[in-house]
Design an enzyme around this catalytic site. Structure first.
Site, mmCIF file in Angstrom:
data_model
loop_
_atom_site.group_PDB
_atom_site.id
_atom_site.type_symbol
_atom_site.label_atom_id
_atom_site.label_comp_id
_atom_site.label_asym_id
_atom_site.label_seq_id
_atom_site.Cartn_x
_atom_site.Cartn_y
_atom_site.Cartn_z
ATOM 1 N N ASP A 15 0.834 -1.211 0.000
ATOM 2 C CA ASP A 15 0.000 0.000 0.000
ATOM 3 C C ASP A 15 0.869 1.262 0.000
ATOM 4 O OD1 ASP A 15 -2.391 1.371 -0.027
ATOM 5 O OD2 ASP A 15 -2.579 1.418 2.158
ATOM 6 N N ASN A 63 -11.108 -2.806 -4.984
ATOM 7 C CA ASN A 63 -10.410 -1.807 -5.810
ATOM 8 C C ASN A 63 -11.136 -1.507 -7.131
ATOM 9 O OD1 ASN A 63 -7.104 -2.851 -4.670
ATOM 10 N ND2 ASN A 63 -8.308 -1.088 -4.005
HETATM 11 C C1 IPE Z 1 -5.303 -2.708 0.041
HETATM 12 O O1 IPE Z 1 -5.044 -1.352 -0.145
HETATM 13 C C2 IPE Z 1 -5.323 -3.420 -1.263
HETATM 14 C C3 IPE Z 1 -4.036 -3.533 -1.945
HETATM 15 C C4 IPE Z 1 -2.882 -3.133 -1.520
HETATM 16 C C5 IPE Z 1 -4.089 -4.203 -3.214
HETATM 17 P P1 IPE Z 1 -6.220 -0.263 -0.262
HETATM 18 O O2 IPE Z 1 -5.545 1.029 -0.464
HETATM 19 O O3 IPE Z 1 -7.207 -0.678 -1.277
HETATM 20 O O4 IPE Z 1 -6.890 -0.369 1.178
HETATM 21 P P2 IPE Z 1 -7.805 0.697 1.951
HETATM 22 O O5 IPE Z 1 -8.878 1.125 0.988
HETATM 23 O O6 IPE Z 1 -6.933 1.828 2.361
HETATM 24 O O7 IPE Z 1 -8.322 -0.052 3.140
HETATM 25 C C1 IPE Z 2 -1.771 0.164 -3.248
HETATM 26 O O1 IPE Z 2 -1.522 1.517 -3.348
HETATM 27 C C2 IPE Z 2 -1.952 -0.485 -4.580
HETATM 28 C C3 IPE Z 2 -3.354 -0.821 -4.921
HETATM 29 C C4 IPE Z 2 -4.366 -0.768 -4.101
HETATM 30 C C5 IPE Z 2 -3.602 -1.245 -6.276
HETATM 31 P P1 IPE Z 2 -2.685 2.593 -3.305
HETATM 32 O O2 IPE Z 2 -3.104 2.883 -4.704
HETATM 33 O O3 IPE Z 2 -3.789 2.147 -2.410
HETATM 34 O O4 IPE Z 2 -1.919 3.835 -2.692
HETATM 35 P P2 IPE Z 2 -2.493 4.875 -1.644
HETATM 36 O O5 IPE Z 2 -2.991 4.112 -0.458
HETATM 37 O O6 IPE Z 2 -3.592 5.623 -2.334
HETATM 38 O O7 IPE Z 2 -1.316 5.728 -1.322
HETATM 39 MG MG MG Z 3 -4.155 2.429 -0.439
#
Ligand code: IPE
Ligand code: IPE
Ligand code: MG
Length: 237
Positions: A15, A63
Site C-alpha cells: 500500500d 479496488n
Molecule cells: C489494500 O489497499 C489493497 C491492496 C494493496 C491491493 P487499499 O488502499 O485498497 O486499502 P484501503 O482502501 O486503504 O483499506
Molecule cells: C496500493 O496503493 C496499490 C493498490 C491498491 C492497487 P494505493 O493505490 O492504495 O496507494 P495509496 O494508499 O492511495 O497511497
Molecule cells: Mg491504499
C-alpha cells in the site's frame, strides 16, 4: 544462541503507491508502475534470504470501486508486467501463481495469467503468489461453495484445503506498508496466527533494508499459538 529463523512465508499488503506519486506531483499510475519495480526487488531479496513463499496483495475485490481510468491502468500494468517479468522471475528461480477471482478479468488478462504461470512452473526456489481481484471474504465463500458443490461437509480442514492458498502454508509474517493499520480484506482465514508488521514506508520505498527490519522484528516475536511461554521454552538440560 539459536540461529535466527527466516519466515518461510511472508505476505505483504503493498500500500502507498498513490501517495508516493502524489508527493511527487505525478499521476497515481506512476506510483503503481514504481510499485512493480519494488515488487521485483522485494521478490529477489526474499528469495536471497531463504523465504520460500511471498504472497502480495496487488488488487482487491474492492479496488474495482476506484475511478475507471485507475482500474484500467492497473489492468494494463498487470497485462504488460506479466510477459515482461517472466525472464527475471526465471533468473531468480521464482514460480508465479495468481490468486483471486479470474472470471471477471478480461480474456486477454486471463490468458496472460495462465501463460506466466505455465512459463514459471518449473522454478522451485520460491513461490510468488500475486493476489489479484482477491478478497479474504471471497476466498472463504468460494471455498465453502466448492465443498457444497462436491457434497462435502464444511469442516475446518476441508475449508482449509479449498482455500485459494491451499498450495502453501499460512503466512508467518504479514507486512502492510503505507502506514494504515488494517487488513483491508486480505488473507482473513490464513492470517489467523501471522505476526503483523506495519511499516510507514510507501510501497515504492520499501527496500531491502526495510524488509530486513521487518524480518528482524519478526525474529524478536514469541509465537505461542495459544500456549503459554513456559510451554514453549526448551526443557532445562
Ligand atoms: C489494500 O489497499 C489493497 C491492496 C494493496 C491491493 P487499499 O488502499 O485498497 O486499502 P484501503 O482502501 O486503504 O483499506
Ligand atoms: C496500493 O496503493 C496499490 C493498490 C491498491 C492497487 P494505493 O493505490 O492504495 O496507494 P495509496 O494508499 O492511495 O497511497
Ligand atoms: Mg491504499
Amino acid at each position: 544462541m539459536t540461529a535466527a529463523v527466516i519466515p518461510q512465508h511472508i505476505a505483504i499488503v503493498m500500500d502507498g503507491n498513490g501517495r508516493w506519486a502524489k508527493r511527487r506531483f505525478l499521476p497515481r499510475l506512476a506510483g503503481h508502475k514504481q510499485g512493480v519495480d519494488a515488487l521485483r526487488r522485494c521478490a529477489k531479496a526474499c528469495a536471497e534470504r531463504g523465504v520460500k513463499v511471498l504472497t502480495v496483495f496487488a488488487f482487491s475485490s474492492e479496488n474495482w470501486n476506484r475511478p475507471t481510468d485507475e482500474v484500467d491502468g492497473l489492468m494494463n500494468l498487470l497485462a504488460g508486467a506479466l510477459a515482461k517479468e517472466v525472464p527475471s522471475l526465471a533468473r531468480d528461480g521464482i514460480r508465479l501463481f495468481f490468486v483471486g477471482d479470474r472470471a471477471s478479468l478480461s480474456t486477454k488478462v486471463q490468458a496472460g495469467l495462465a501463460q506466466a504461470e505455465a512459463a514459471t512452473a518449473h522454478n522451485d526456489r520460491m513461490v510468488l503468489n500475486v493476489c489479484f481481484n482477491y478478497g479474504g471474504r471471497w476466498d472463504i465463500a468460494q471455498a465453502a461453495a466448492k465443498l457444497v458443490a462436491a457434497g462435502q461437509p464444511i469442516t475446518e480442514v476441508a475449508l482449509n484445503g479449498a482455500m485459494a492458498l491451499a498450495h502453501v502454508p499460512d503466512p508467518d509474517l504479514l507486512i502492510r506498508t503505507g502506514g494504515e493499520m488494517r487488513i483491508s480484506n486480505f488473507l482473513l482465514w490464513q492470517s489467523a496466527y501471522s505476526e503483523l508488521y506495519f511499516s510507514d514506508k510507501w510501497w515504492p520505498d520499501f527496500d531491502e533494508q526495510a524488509l530486513d527490519a521487518a524480518i528482524a522484528e519478526f525474529q524478536q516475536r514469541e509465537r505461542r499459538f495459544g500456549k503459554t511461554s513456559e510451554q514453549l521454552a526448551p526443557s532445562a538440560a
